[in-house]
Design a protein around this motif. Structure first.
Motif, PDB file in Angstrom:
ATOM      1  N   ALA A  74       0.832  -1.206   0.000  1.00 49.10           N
ATOM      2  CA  ALA A  74       0.000   0.000   0.000  1.00 49.10           C
ATOM      3  C   ALA A  74       0.866   1.254   0.000  1.00 49.10           C
ATOM      4  CB  ALA A  74      -0.936  -0.006   1.203  1.00 49.10           C
ATOM      5  N   ILE A  75       1.920   1.250   0.816  1.00 50.56           N
ATOM      6  CA  ILE A  75       2.822   2.403   0.833  1.00 50.56           C
ATOM      7  C   ILE A  75       3.503   2.546  -0.525  1.00 50.56           C
ATOM      8  CG2 ILE A  75       4.886   3.427   1.862  1.00 50.56           C
ATOM      9  CD1 ILE A  75       4.097   1.980   4.486  1.00 50.56           C
ATOM     10  N   ALA A  76       3.942   1.435  -1.096  1.00 53.47           N
ATOM     11  CA  ALA A  76       4.586   1.479  -2.409  1.00 53.47           C
ATOM     12  C   ALA A  76       3.647   2.049  -3.464  1.00 53.47           C
ATOM     13  CB  ALA A  76       5.070   0.083  -2.813  1.00 53.47           C
ATOM     14  N   LEU A  77       2.371   1.698  -3.394  1.00 56.89           N
ATOM     15  CA  LEU A  77       1.396   2.234  -4.346  1.00 56.89           C
ATOM     16  C   LEU A  77       1.241   3.744  -4.193  1.00 56.89           C
ATOM     17  CD1 LEU A  77      -0.679   1.787  -6.578  1.00 56.89           C
ATOM     18  CD2 LEU A  77      -2.365   1.296  -4.786  1.00 56.89           C
ATOM     19  N   VAL A  78       1.198   4.220  -2.963  1.00 65.50           N
ATOM     20  CA  VAL A  78       1.106   5.666  -2.734  1.00 65.50           C
ATOM     21  C   VAL A  78       2.360   6.354  -3.276  1.00 65.50           C
ATOM     22  CG1 VAL A  78       1.044   7.471  -0.958  1.00 65.50           C
ATOM     23  CG2 VAL A  78      -0.495   5.489  -0.798  1.00 65.50           C
ATOM     24  N   VAL A  79       3.516   5.765  -3.034  1.00 65.40           N
ATOM     25  CA  VAL A  79       4.765   6.348  -3.537  1.00 65.40           C
ATOM     26  C   VAL A  79       4.734   6.394  -5.066  1.00 65.40           C
ATOM     27  CG1 VAL A  79       7.269   5.991  -3.718  1.00 65.40           C
ATOM     28  CG2 VAL A  79       6.108   5.680  -1.519  1.00 65.40           C
ATOM     29  N   LYS A  80       4.329   5.294  -5.672  1.00 62.10           N
ATOM     30  CA  LYS A  80       4.269   5.230  -7.140  1.00 62.10           C
ATOM     31  C   LYS A  80       3.280   6.249  -7.702  1.00 62.10           C
ATOM     32  CE  LYS A  80       3.135   2.075 -10.896  1.00 62.10           C
ATOM     33  NZ  LYS A  80       2.570   0.779 -11.255  1.00 62.10           N
ATOM     34  N   SER A  81       2.181   6.470  -6.985  1.00 63.73           N
ATOM     35  CA  SER A  81       1.112   7.356  -7.456  1.00 63.73           C
ATOM     36  C   SER A  81       1.261   8.785  -6.954  1.00 63.73           C
ATOM     37  CB  SER A  81      -0.247   6.805  -6.991  1.00 63.73           C
ATOM     38  OG  SER A  81      -0.418   5.489  -7.431  1.00 63.73           O
ATOM     39  N   ALA A  82       2.378   9.107  -6.335  1.00 66.91           N
ATOM     40  CA  ALA A  82       2.538  10.414  -5.699  1.00 66.91           C
ATOM     41  C   ALA A  82       2.344  11.585  -6.661  1.00 66.91           C
ATOM     42  CB  ALA A  82       3.905  10.504  -5.025  1.00 66.91           C
ATOM     43  N   ASP A 103       0.143  11.756  -8.981  1.00 66.17           N
ATOM     44  CA  ASP A 103      -1.296  11.903  -9.205  1.00 66.17           C
ATOM     45  C   ASP A 103      -2.019  10.891  -8.324  1.00 66.17           C
ATOM     46  OD1 ASP A 103      -3.872  12.319 -10.110  1.00 66.17           O
ATOM     47  OD2 ASP A 103      -3.544  11.351 -12.052  1.00 66.17           O
ATOM     48  N   LEU A 104      -2.471  11.345  -7.176  1.00 69.88           N
ATOM     49  CA  LEU A 104      -3.121  10.458  -6.219  1.00 69.88           C
ATOM     50  C   LEU A 104      -4.559  10.106  -6.602  1.00 69.88           C
ATOM     51  CD1 LEU A 104      -1.790  12.020  -2.886  1.00 69.88           C
ATOM     52  CD2 LEU A 104      -1.064   9.875  -3.954  1.00 69.88           C
ATOM     53  N   ALA A 105      -5.117  10.777  -7.597  1.00 74.75           N
ATOM     54  CA  ALA A 105      -6.523  10.559  -7.959  1.00 74.75           C
ATOM     55  C   ALA A 105      -6.868   9.078  -8.178  1.00 74.75           C
ATOM     56  CB  ALA A 105      -6.902  11.391  -9.180  1.00 74.75           C
ATOM     57  N   PRO A 106      -6.052   8.285  -8.880  1.00 70.25           N
ATOM     58  CA  PRO A 106      -6.420   6.880  -9.104  1.00 70.25           C
ATOM     59  C   PRO A 106      -6.487   6.033  -7.835  1.00 70.25           C
ATOM     60  CG  PRO A 106      -4.752   7.567 -10.682  1.00 70.25           C
ATOM     61  CD  PRO A 106      -4.873   8.663  -9.662  1.00 70.25           C
TER      62      PRO A 106
END
Length: 144
Positions: free
Chosen positions: A59-67, A69-72
């Motif tokens: 979950a943290i990795a996903l937030v980092v990857k999406s930093a 554009d957090l919309a998705p």
């Protein structure tokens, strides 16, 4: 909420170091969390903590990857917040989780956990927690 380019850079740079040992990071986090608030431990009574740690790291990795554009990730985070209501998570628990997360990162990164890095993670966690809290509030309204 959007993160600044500097926030994103600081998060990604520090995550590279943190993600090198995800099992140690998440084990350290949960130890810190339960030290901050032992009353949270029963929420994980039947939980496979190794699997839970893998979910947290992902979950943290996903937030980092999406930093950028957090919309998705907003809708999945709202749904996660709604599910946490059924687990017994209270709104105030998000503050405890955030404090434990920041403390864990600081301890693991040492001098690399600069004030700018701390601020970046606080901004990212604030966005995540705020979205999850909105999902929790919507779930409570539906069940009322």
């Amino acid at each position: 909420m959007s993160l600044t380019p500097q926030n994103i850079s600081d998060i990604r740079d520090s995550w590279q170091a943190l993600a090198a040992e995800p099992e140690a990071l998440t084990a350290d986090f949960y130890q810190t969390l339960f030290r901050h608030d032992p009353a949270l431990r029963p929420l994980f009574g039947a939980t496979d903590m190794a699997a839970q740690g893998r979910k947290l790291a992902a979950a943290i990795a996903l937030v980092v990857k999406s930093a950028d554009d957090l919309a998705p990730v907003l809708a999945p985070l709202e749904a996660l917040g709604a599910r946490h209501v059924a687990y017994g998570v209270q709104d105030g628990d998000y503050d405890t989780v955030g404090a434990a997360l920041i403390e864990t990162m600081s301890r693991r990164l040492g001098a690399r956990f600069t004030p700018a890095t701390r601020d970046a993670w606080l901004a990212a966690y604030g966005a995540v927690a705020g979205t999850m809290l909105a999902g929790a509030a919507a779930a409570r309204r539906k069940s009322a």
